[in-house]
Design a protein around this motif. Structure first.
Motif, PDB file in Angstrom:
ATOM      1  N   GLY A  39      -1.073  -5.811  -3.211  1.00  0.00           N
ATOM      2  CA  GLY A  39      -1.736  -5.362  -2.170  1.00  0.00           C
ATOM      3  C   GLY A  39      -3.103  -5.684  -1.918  1.00  0.00           C
ATOM      4  N   ALA A  50       0.051  -2.383  -6.552  1.00  0.00           N
ATOM      5  CA  ALA A  50      -1.284  -2.068  -5.655  1.00  0.00           C
ATOM      6  C   ALA A  50      -2.156  -3.270  -5.761  1.00  0.00           C
ATOM      7  CB  ALA A  50      -2.089  -0.922  -6.589  1.00  0.00           C
ATOM      8  N   THR A  69       4.068   6.582  -6.143  1.00  0.00           N
ATOM      9  CA  THR A  69       3.231   7.410  -7.326  1.00  0.00           C
ATOM     10  C   THR A  69       3.488   8.794  -7.248  1.00  0.00           C
ATOM     11  OG1 THR A  69       1.692   5.507  -7.403  1.00  0.00           O
ATOM     12  CG2 THR A  69       1.182   7.791  -8.294  1.00  0.00           C
ATOM     13  N   THR A  92       2.813   1.794  -3.250  1.00  0.00           N
ATOM     14  CA  THR A  92       2.092   2.331  -4.297  1.00  0.00           C
ATOM     15  C   THR A  92       1.660   3.933  -4.065  1.00  0.00           C
ATOM     16  OG1 THR A  92       0.548   0.164  -4.589  1.00  0.00           O
ATOM     17  CG2 THR A  92      -0.223   2.157  -5.111  1.00  0.00           C
ATOM     18  N   ILE A  93       1.276   4.491  -2.715  1.00  0.00           N
ATOM     19  CA  ILE A  93       0.733   5.473  -2.677  1.00  0.00           C
ATOM     20  C   ILE A  93       2.109   6.466  -2.779  1.00  0.00           C
ATOM     21  CG2 ILE A  93       0.172   7.195  -0.644  1.00  0.00           C
ATOM     22  CD1 ILE A  93      -1.260   4.830   0.469  1.00  0.00           C
ATOM     23  N   ALA A 117      -7.133   4.052   0.728  1.00  0.00           N
ATOM     24  CA  ALA A 117      -6.590   2.987   1.270  1.00  0.00           C
ATOM     25  C   ALA A 117      -5.721   3.058   2.306  1.00  0.00           C
ATOM     26  CB  ALA A 117      -5.679   2.353  -0.211  1.00  0.00           C
ATOM     27  N   LEU A 129      -7.611  -0.553  -2.863  1.00  0.00           N
ATOM     28  CA  LEU A 129      -6.392  -1.001  -3.587  1.00  0.00           C
ATOM     29  C   LEU A 129      -6.750  -1.323  -5.039  1.00  0.00           C
ATOM     30  CD1 LEU A 129      -4.553  -2.766  -0.854  1.00  0.00           C
ATOM     31  CD2 LEU A 129      -3.796  -0.599  -2.172  1.00  0.00           C
ATOM     32  N   THR A 189      -6.148   6.027  -3.613  1.00  0.00           N
ATOM     33  CA  THR A 189      -4.891   5.722  -2.995  1.00  0.00           C
ATOM     34  C   THR A 189      -4.793   6.274  -1.451  1.00  0.00           C
ATOM     35  OG1 THR A 189      -3.804   7.556  -4.004  1.00  0.00           O
ATOM     36  CG2 THR A 189      -3.372   5.441  -5.031  1.00  0.00           C
ATOM     37  N   ALA A 191       1.031   0.146 -10.666  1.00  0.00           N
ATOM     38  CA  ALA A 191      -0.384  -0.426 -10.504  1.00  0.00           C
ATOM     39  C   ALA A 191      -0.401  -1.992 -10.250  1.00  0.00           C
ATOM     40  CB  ALA A 191      -1.159  -0.470 -12.045  1.00  0.00           C
ATOM     41  N   THR A 234       0.813  -1.122   0.034  1.00  0.00           N
ATOM     42  CA  THR A 234      -0.085  -0.001  -0.036  1.00  0.00           C
ATOM     43  C   THR A 234       0.987   1.301  -0.096  1.00  0.00           C
ATOM     44  OG1 THR A 234      -1.754  -1.176   1.040  1.00  0.00           O
ATOM     45  CG2 THR A 234      -1.722   1.229   1.020  1.00  0.00           C
ATOM     46  N   ALA A 275      -7.427   2.019  -6.916  1.00  0.00           N
ATOM     47  CA  ALA A 275      -6.000   2.609  -7.177  1.00  0.00           C
ATOM     48  C   ALA A 275      -5.219   1.903  -8.191  1.00  0.00           C
ATOM     49  CB  ALA A 275      -5.560   2.504  -5.846  1.00  0.00           C
ATOM     50  N   GLY A 276      -5.094   0.585  -8.277  1.00  0.00           N
ATOM     51  CA  GLY A 276      -4.386  -0.111  -9.078  1.00  0.00           C
ATOM     52  C   GLY A 276      -4.970  -0.105 -10.708  1.00  0.00           C
TER      53      GLY A 276
END
Length: 406
Positions: free
Chosen positions: A385, A382, A235, A231-232, A322, A288, A319, A379, A228, A291-292
């Motif tokens: 995740g 994510a 990005t 990804t956040i 999440a 998630l 994101t 992606a 998680t 987000a992905g």
């Protein structure tokens, strides 16, 4: 346990001041973390480096963050969360000032590590303070909605960088970031109470996170946290650089980062409200998945600015939702005397990915990967995740997090 500390008008007022103060610290976290992304090309130019080699600068603060989360989370349980919040807020102010004064790559790297050390150490302590001084029935909502301050700070940081960078240079951005925490230090020192959950000699060791009853949940929580936060944060850190690589101007790229954070504010507030009525693990999985999917679409639409802007807002929504939900789950998984330790280790493990991620993306670009490939990789992380959070939600050892009862 201190679940009742916020009952009654006086204590409710105290809880409100604690939540506001912690939200300001979270705002400064977001400001610093995302102000540097749009400034990377200017920093690289001044230091005589290629932008593709600056992944180490983006990763340096994440190294500090993970060490700070591990270290100061446990110290908060041992010596007091207010005291550690003062120490860590002062530390990231000094690290940000050192960033502004950096003239060589080694000094810049050390400055970013110090900044991350303070930011990482502050996070488990302000999350635990809010968790303690908020009534149990509102705790999941309060902890989740606290996260809205981070994308708000990120949005302001991205906007500030876009406006100041062309006229005053990148140093000015971090001077602002160094001055801003000073009144917050006074606020914490004069207004905040010390935690009543601090156990002093009875504080739980890290091994308490691996008792038979909670071991599986801890492992699943750490895997989910890794995916998680990777990804956040990655990005957000690389978005301006990727867009500039795709031909966008610096201000336009910074504006997309601001839009992602704007969506993040709304997403966190919405999911915080809904956590009082729903299931946090399921909300985490759904966030998630969204987000992905949205990050993958961003990589395909860098030549369609208007559609990209709409999807950026939606990606920010997902994101940050999440991230906020994950914080609520983390804060409710462990007993009071181990709360900062548990949250700190979950955050720290998550930030391992945010150390590796920026460097990995930089290396991908150096080897010739496309902007689309970079977004697709994020992606995919994510979606990994999603698998971990799905298992987390099914874990029979997971403590109840329904209806805001964390």
């Amino acid at each position: 346990m201190a679940d009742g500390v916020a009952a009654g008008p006086a204590k409710t007022g105290l809880a409100r001041w604690v939540v506001i103060g912690c939200a300001v610290v979270a705002f400064l976290d977001g400001f610093d973390t995302q102000a540097i992304g749009p400034a990377i090309p200017a920093i690289a130019k001044e230091l005589g480096l290629q932008p593709d080699t600056m992944g180490s600068v983006l990763g340096a603060s994440q190294v500090g963050f993970l060490v700070g989360a591990f270290l100061f989370g446990a110290l908060g349980d041992r010596f007091g969360r207010k005291q550690m919040l003062l120490v860590t807020t002062g530390l990231f102010a000094l690290g940000t000032l050192a960033t502004a004064l950096s003239g060589t790559l080694p000094i810049l790297l050390l400055s970013r590590v110090a900044t991350g050390l303070g930011l990482g150490g502050a996070s488990p302590n302000f999350i635990s303070l809010v968790g303690e001084f908020t009534p149990q029935r509102l705790r999941a909502k309060a902890v989740t909605m606290l996260w809205a301050a981070v994308p708000l700070g990120g949005m302001v940081g991205a906007f500030t960088t876009g406006q100041i960078l062309p006229t005053h240079g990148w140093h000015a951005i971090f001077v602002i970031g160094a001055i801003a925490p000073l009144p917050v230090l006074a606020w914490i020192a004069l207004v905040f109470p010390e935690s009543r959950e601090v156990a002093h000699e009875q504080v739980a060791p890290v091994s308490a996170l691996f008792t038979p009853e909670i071991r599986a949940t801890t492992v699943l929580l750490w895997i989910t946290s890794f995916m998680t936060w990777s990804t956040i944060v990655v990005t957000a850190l690389w978005l301006p650089g990727l867009l500039q690589r795709a031909g966008w101007s610096g201000p336009d790229a910074a504006s997309m980062l601001a839009l992602i954070n704007g969506g993040g504010i709304v997403g966190t507030l919405v999911v915080g409200f809904l956590l009082g009525r729903g299931d946090a693990p399921r909300a985490l999985v759904a966030s998630l998945v969204a987000a992905g999917s949205l990050i993958a679409l961003l990589g395909l639409l860098t030549d369609a600015p208007r559609l990209f802007a709409v999807l950026a807002i939606c990606a920010g929504f997902a994101t940050s939702a999440a991230g906020g939900t994950l914080l609520a789950v983390s804060a409710g998984t462990y007993p009071p005397t181990a709360r900062s330790t548990g949250v700190g280790w979950a955050l720290g493990v998550g930030r391992v990915g945010t150390v590796i991620g920026p460097i990995a993306v930089g290396e991908m670009l150096r080897l010739g990967a496309s902007v689309t490939a970079a977004f697709t990789t994020l992606a995919f992380v994510a979606l990994l995740g999603v698998l971990a959070s799905s298992a987390l939600g099914r874990s029979s050892k997971l403590l109840p997090v329904r209806h805001g009862e964390i």
